[in-house]
Design an enzyme around this catalytic site. Structure first.
Site, PDB file in Angstrom:
ATOM      1  N   ASP A   1       0.832  -1.194   0.000  1.00 21.26           N
ATOM      2  CA  ASP A   1       0.000   0.000   0.000  1.00 21.26           C
ATOM      3  C   ASP A   1       0.873   1.253   0.000  1.00 21.26           C
ATOM      4  OD1 ASP A   1      -2.743   1.191   0.413  1.00 21.26           O
ATOM      5  OD2 ASP A   1      -1.766   1.944   2.220  1.00 21.26           O
TER       6      ASP A   1
ATOM      7  N   GLU B   1      14.616 -14.926  -0.327  1.00 24.28           N
ATOM      8  CA  GLU B   1      14.949 -16.078   0.511  1.00 24.28           C
ATOM      9  C   GLU B   1      13.891 -17.169   0.402  1.00 24.28           C
ATOM     10  OE1 GLU B   1      15.759 -15.134   4.567  1.00 24.28           O
ATOM     11  OE2 GLU B   1      16.762 -13.241   4.069  1.00 24.28           O
TER      12      GLU B   1
END
Length: 554
Positions: A215, A275
């Site tokens: 956002d 990751e």
């Protein structure tokens, strides 16, 4: 009505292409208005679980769920008081785990909405920060002393109206809020803030989410010197970031957002995502003057966000053929190394069927255009039903934005009314109780049940058009070659390797015959339009599309 299901073990991550997001169709769910499972009039996670088969049947690749975190709900979840928990109105963390498991079992990725530019003023971080000027979190928010006359430190304005600075009598300083005063801005110049937000994102990645919608991603960092924004020339003022009645549009927002230091944080965020397998991110860029350049800066290379979206097609500007062509050409020129994400509607804007005054035939044509453009696509719940903006009486308004600027701007409630699932129920099958916003009576005949099984329905059209897109890799991940954009006619090629697909759209209310460009064009009749090849070229009825492959195509 009870849709609670037994706990579902989260499924393993979907082992798909790590670039699954490139060309994906993402379905946005506004949880308050999707499905109520416990009769309190507010949608929840269990309700989403119950309705996921509808979403999977559309053929989309992922869902984006608007915020469901703990919140006082001053801005309906975009004011977070606890990032690592589900608000009880929506359910529990167990419900969220069950939702991820159910979505994955249906082949749907799960993208969640992170609100990191600000928190609620009820967040423990802010409560500690405001308590003194020397506590452990004293610099976690943007604090500033007043001018000698007691006025705010600069001229920055809030999108929700008035000054972006709120006086705090406890700390005897002003704090920054780009939105509601109950939404204080975090200080991204503080390394500890960045670390805490990255830890929060890791929490959700470890719970199995497949990505994040970020956002107001360009609001993260402010100018350290707190310099005044310059005025914006009247000829450049528009309502793509804020409604035209809002003086926010009178400034060129050079210093209150979109600062260069933000890119370093986005690199840290990308490193975290990398990751985990097959994670994506899409940033919301609220920037009127430099939006496309910001999208390019935030997404180029492989160490920033995966994609961003701006307000090019979320504004009131009607998307004529020339407008669409101009946006696509400009994106290719300004962001050649980036991937776009396009949307016509979401939870913050008037539904595009109403915003652009589209009839049913036009709604279908514009859906086909959206699904044929180069980029990923976000569809907002109810878009597949052809929903229009609902009228919400002032006494029923919930949105503080609409209450502030009524009646010139009626806020965002009209696009947030509950989904109509059935026709023969005053609440449309959304809830057994009075909904938090009234169900639009004009939406009931457009319900899922009313359209289900009708091959001529808008719902059937969306399913066919999404399937058509998925069946042609060049529409998903291919290149884009503009051909024509004039007189209500838009044409471009989508390419992948040596293959080409010609895409032509008649945006007028009259039949058009369009000469075919050089090539051995063979019409692909898999798309839900009654166009054909005639003597003079492709014959397109009013508001119809034509798709053809060049040569012996697979």
């Amino acid at each position: 009505m009870n849709f609670l299901e037994p706990y579902i073990e989260p499924q393993p991550k979907l082992t798909t292409d790590p670039d699954w997001w490139r060309g994906a169709v993402i379905y946005q769910i506004y949880p308050r208005s999707f499905q109520d499972s416990n009769g309190d009039g507010i949608g929840d996670l269990a309700g989403i679980i119950h309705r996921l088969p509808h979403v999977a049947d559309l053929g989309v690749d992922a869902i984006w769920i608007s915020p469901f975190f703990r919140s006082p709900m001053k801005d309906f979840g975009y004011d977070v008081s606890d990032y690592n928990d589900v608000d009880p109105m929506f359910g529990t963390l167990g419900d969220f785990d069950a939702l991820v498991g159910r979505a994955h079992s249906l082949g749907l990725k799960v993208v969640i909405d992170l609100v990191m530019s600000h928190t609620s003023d009820q967040h423990p971080w802010f409560k500690e920060s405001r308590s003194s000027r020397d506590n452990a979190k004293a610099d976690w928010y943007v604090w500033a002393d007043p001018k000698p006359d007691g006025t705010p430190p600069n001229n920055w304005l809030s999108i929700f109206g008035g000054s972006a600075w709120q006086w705090d009598g406890e700390r005897m300083q002003y704090y920054l809020h780009n939105f509601l005063k109950e939404q204080p801005d975090l200080n991204f110049h503080c390394p500890a803030v960045q670390d805490a937000l990255l830890a929060m994102a890791r929490f959700w990645l470890e719970r199995g989410v497949d990505g994040f919608r970020l956002d107001t991603v360009n609001f993260y960092v402010h100018d350290k010197q707190l310099r005044d924004n310059p005025p914006l020339p009247p000829e450049e003022q528009n309502d793509t970031t804020a409604p035209s009645v809002n003086p926010y549009n009178f400034q060129d927002h050079l210093y209150d957002k979109t600062q260069p230091e933000n890119i370093e944080f986005l690199k840290r965020f990308r490193a975290l995502m990398d990751e985990f397998p097959a994670i994506t991110s899409v940033g919301e860029v609220g920037e009127s003057q430099r939006g496309m350049q910001v999208q390019a800066d935030y997404t180029k290379g492989h160490d920033r966000l995966h994609m961003c979206y701006g307000f090019d097609f979320l504004s009131n500007i009607f998307p004529t053929a020339t407008r669409i062509d101009e946006v696509m050409r400009r994106f290719a020129a300004e962001a050649p190394d980036s991937w776009a994400c396009w949307a016509f509607s979401n939870h913050d804007v008037v539904r595009h069927a109403t915003r652009w005054n589209l009839d049913e035939a036009q709604r279908r044509l514009y859906a086909a255009i959206l699904l044929a453009l180069r980029g990923s696509v976000c569809l907002y719940q109810g878009e597949e039903l052809g929903l229009t903006e609902a009228y919400v009486a002032f006494e029923d308004l919930q949105d503080p934005y609409g209450i502030e600027f009524w009646p010139k701007f009626k806020g965002r409630d009209g696009c947030r009314t509950p989904m109509p699932w059935v026709t023969d129920n005053q609440n449309g099958g959304f809830s057994d109780s009075k909904p938090w916003l009234p169900v639009a009576m004009e939406h009931l005949p457009m319900s899922v049940a009313a359209q289900q099984g009708d091959p001529a329905s808008t719902l059937a059209f969306y399913r066919e058009m999404i399937a058509f897109r998925r069946a042609h890799p060049m529409l998903v991940k291919g290149g884009y070659e503009p051909l024509a954009a004039q007189d209500g006619l838009l044409a471009f090629n989508r390419t992948l390797g040596a293959t080409r697909m010609l895409c032509v759209f008649n945006m007028t209310d009259r039949e058009q015959t369009v000469p075919l460009p050089p090539g051995d064009w063979q019409q692909d009749k898999g798309a839900p339009f009654a166009s054909w090849i005639g003597e003079g070229g492709a014959v397109l009825p009013a508001f119809a599309a034509f798709f053809a492959l060049d040569g012996a195509q697979p």
